[in-house]
Scaffold this active site. Structure first.
Site, PDB file in Angstrom:
ATOM      1  N   GLU A  54     -12.155  -7.978  -4.430  1.00  0.00           N
ATOM      2  CA  GLU A  54     -11.421  -6.740  -4.124  1.00  0.00           C
ATOM      3  C   GLU A  54     -11.335  -5.773  -5.310  1.00  0.00           C
ATOM      4  OE1 GLU A  54      -7.660  -7.967  -2.550  1.00  0.00           O
ATOM      5  OE2 GLU A  54      -8.569  -9.215  -0.995  1.00  0.00           O
TER       6      GLU A  54
ATOM      7  N   GLU B 149     -12.902 -14.397   5.339  1.00  0.00           N
ATOM      8  CA  GLU B 149     -11.465 -14.570   5.604  1.00  0.00           C
ATOM      9  C   GLU B 149     -11.157 -14.074   7.013  1.00  0.00           C
ATOM     10  OE1 GLU B 149      -9.022 -13.056   2.414  1.00  0.00           O
ATOM     11  OE2 GLU B 149     -10.549 -13.560   0.911  1.00  0.00           O
TER      12      GLU B 149
ATOM     13  N   SER C  89      -9.587 -22.894  51.672  1.00  0.00           N
ATOM     14  CA  SER C  89      -8.673 -23.214  50.578  1.00  0.00           C
ATOM     15  C   SER C  89      -7.342 -23.739  51.116  1.00  0.00           C
ATOM     16  CB  SER C  89      -8.485 -21.992  49.679  1.00  0.00           C
ATOM     17  OG  SER C  89      -7.807 -22.335  48.486  1.00  0.00           O
TER      18      SER C  89
END
Length: 726
Positions: free
Chosen positions: A161, A280, A629
């Protein structure tokens, strides 16, 4: 009760794993991520002390991952807090865990502005040191750490960074406005300029001649930051600095980034390095950052369903891009093992394992990818869905079965269509610059009819482009995917058609009016040889969440009957489609369902009404009952209890009959059972074989390429109807 439970279990077995009547699903079952991606890249995780000491957690690490990063233990401020002071305890524990289990590590990190050994910048009196002193201390630190762990480390985040975030293009220096520096104004940079980056890499290469040396940063998909990183790495490499790769921190959210931005960053960095790590990775549910993250900490709260869908979809999209670029992406590392461990807070739900270390569906979605689908693109022959509102172009379908959607919602943050593949809860649309959301299903849908709805920022809405159909206990949007055999339920201009009438009748047992739709074949009511012809009757039941409109509309029962009659495949008969009282049933109380309420309506009220008002043959050998069903469950329960009422029985994805359940073999002339080949085909075949062996006339159908859906039931009706009343 035993028969009821058998029927229920058969229907439950026809549903997908995640939908089986609320049964918990073990999403961790199956291979680990490291095995699923063995031909692509290593899959890693950042760990803390608990992850390597608790047996349940270590089991997850060992099964899922083949790369480990120490979340904090190796950072300079943690491992080397003071001159001459080294905290190797936890750092060694993590390294030894990896050595013992044959897991390689990413070394994170050697030089960072945060969590740094700030004592390197000052002397014992607290005064700033010259950069030469700083470099001497930094070199000692890097050499000590690298030499201690390089046997287990394959890649190092050397500098972390160092580049500035996106912001103003100018800044004030000594009272003057000058172009903003591309570098983070850290103590490192203010003392050394960008030379500290080069020095850190030089020191790391001295200590580890063969390790992969990485520059690692976040917001790499932001255009400005991406270019700053690119320019810095390019400059350094041209100067001979040994930067081997770039680590792209994947601190993303459910809305960002899109595939285009991610791919632009990968392609850009690939111009200067041949190794990229996604270092990350986590996906926060919201867009919080910094101090706002405190609101996501504390006691865990359930993740809203639509946000879960967005997160699963985002994970799927990201990994599809990662797989596409496997030539340069060598590792993907999740930042923490579980939501409980995450720096983002448990209520951001950022990882594939929850706060109790239970795998989420996102793990399954990441793992169980279909490589053949990664590069597949739909054929661009889309046409409007045949069930659209007049004049509406969208939704559209193509000849392969893909569906495409378009919704105008300029102020919305998310739009999801509840249709799609991968078990992700639907298709997540993307918004263009005009506020229009569009998207195409990931792959072809099963042919036939499908219910769906839109979820816009958590609210449920129907698609204004298509008609509405009653399903899931509400009016839903509907779409029809073309089927190869659709002619049997197509409207034909060359034949005569019957009609469907709505009948209302008073139900004493329920204390209210009830409704049924009645199909009457063409020619009904005509006088033949001085009298009107009478007809057999099929009582045909819908499934849970539906009503009396389902078979006539979604099921196309009338058109199926018309076509069969016109082709001479059946003699005309009446079909009665009534509301079956299914929708008061609540999942979780399945053992209490007996169909006794509907039995009273059907036997004592509906059948007498039909026989009184229509030209029926009012005896059991001219009466059939079938259902799909849950309507099949009703059919089975009622026909077994009241065999004197029906001579023909049919279950459509509604379980099966077995010979031992039928007390009198002479009570039924014909039994039909059917389902889709994605349901319970073995059960259907076993039932038919057993019934035939016991002397019953039985027939079955396993619908090719379908599941618990209307094309299955249309095909079943078409086949069953040809054997009724013979």
């Amino acid at each position: 009760m035993k028969k009821l439970l058998v029927a229920l279990s058969l229907i439950a077995g026809s549903l997908t794993a995640s939908a089986q009547w609320g049964r918990p699903v073990d999403y961790a079952a199956g291979p680990g991520l490291k095995d699923a991606y063995k031909d692509y890249f290593t899959v890693g995780v950042a760990v803390n002390k608990f992850n390597i000491s608790d047996p349940a957690q270590t089991a997850i690490v060992k099964k899922q991952f083949n790369s480990v990063t120490a979340e904090n233990a190796w950072k300079p401020g943690e491992i080397h807090p003071k001159e001459g002071v080294w905290n190797f305890g936890l750092a060694d524990s993590i390294a030894n865990f990896c050595r013992e289990n044959g897991i390689k590590m990413r070394g994170h990190c050697l030089c960072w502005h945060s969590q740094f050994a700030d004592w390197m910048f000052t002397d014992k009196k607290g005064k700033p040191v010259k950069k030469e002193v700083f470099y001497q201390r930094l070199r000692e630190h890097i050499h000590t750490v690298v030499n201690r762990y390089k046997d287990v480390v394959y890649a190092w985040d050397v500098v972390n960074e160092a580049m500035a975030d996106d912001g103003r293009p100018f800044e004030f220096v000594d009272g003057k406005m000058v172009p903003a520096s591309p570098y983070r104004q850290s103590r490192h940079f203010k003392l050394c300029g960008d030379e500290f980056i080069a020095k850190a890499f030089e020191f790391a290469r001295e200590a580890d001649p063969t390790g992969v040396l990485m520059y690692n940063d976040y917001s790499c998909v932001d255009e400005g930051k991406r270019e700053r990183i690119y320019n810095m790495v390019k400059k350094m490499k041209e100067a001979g600095v040994p930067i081997d790769g770039i680590g792209m921190q994947g601190h993303y959210n459910i809305y960002f980034p899109d595939e285009e931005k991610l791919e632009k960053a990968i392609n850009r960095f690939s111009e200067i390095v041949n190794t990229i790590h996604i270092t990350e990775l986590d996906l926060r549910t919201n867009t919080e950052s910094g101090g706002q993250l405190m609101f996501s900490r504390g006691e865990a709260k359930p993740q809203p369903g639509y946000m879960q869908t967005l997160q699963e979809d985002q994970y799927a999209r990201l990994f599809k891009i990662f797989r596409k670029h496997k030539d340069v992406i060598k590792n993907v590392t999740f930042w923490n093992l579980s939501d409980k461990d995450s720096w983002l807070g448990v209520n951001n739900h950022p990882l594939p394992f929850d706060e109790n270390f239970k795998a989420k569906r996102s793990l399954q979605i990441i793992r169980d990818f279909d490589a053949a689908m990664d590069n597949r693109k739909p054929k661009e022959d889309f046409v409007p869905n045949p069930m659209n509102q007049p004049g509406q172009e969208y939704p559209m379908v193509n000849s392969e079965g893909y569906a495409r959607f378009r919704v105008e919602a300029p102020d919305a943050k998310s739009v999801i269509v509840s249709l799609g593949l991968g078990g992700r809860g639907g298709t997540v649309l993307r918004k263009d610059k005009n506020g229009v959301w569009t998207g195409t299903t990931e792959g072809p849908m099963d042919p036939g009819f499908h219910y769906y709805h839109l979820t816009i920022d958590g609210g449920v809405f129907n698609d204004p482009g298509t008609h509405n159909y009653f399903g899931s206990c509400r009016w839903e949007s509907g779409i029809e995917i073309p089927a190869k055999d659709q002619d049997f339920y197509a409207y034909r201009k060359d034949i005569n058609h019957g009609n469907i009438q709505q009948v209302t009748f008073w139900s004493e047992s329920t204390g209210k009016m009830q409704t049924a739709n009645v199909y009457l074949p063409y020619g009904y009511g005509k006088v033949v040889k001085g009298k009107q012809e009478r007809y057999p009757v099929l009582y045909l039941q819908h499934g849970w969440g539906e009503n009396e409109t389902s078979w006539p509309v979604q099921g196309k029962a009338g058109l199926i009957m018309d076509n069969l009659i016109a082709d001479g495949k059946i003699k005309p008969f009446i079909v009665v489609m009534a509301y079956g009282l299914t929708n008061d049933f609540k999942f979780g109380s399945i053992g209490k369902f007996t169909a006794e309420e509907f039995e009273k309506v059907l036997i004592d009220e509906l059948i007498p009404t039909i026989d009184k008002n229509f030209l029926t043959k009012a005896d059991k050998w001219n009466r059939a009952m079938a259902g799909l069903s849950m309507g099949g469950m009703e059919t089975k329960l009622i026909t077994l209890r009241r065999p004197e009422m029906f001579g023909y029985w049919g279950l459509l994805s509604g379980g099966t009959y077995m010979p031992e359940e039928i007390k009198d073999p002479k009570a039924v002339k014909y039994i039909f059972v059917g389902c889709g080949d994605k349901e319970n085909p073995e059960g259907i075949n076993k039932s038919v074989e057993a019934l035939k062996a016991a002397g019953f006339k039985a027939e079955g159908l396993v619908s090719e390429g379908t599941a618990h859906e209307f094309l299955t039931w249309r095909r079943c009706l078409e086949k069953m109807a040809q054997s009724l009343f013979k």
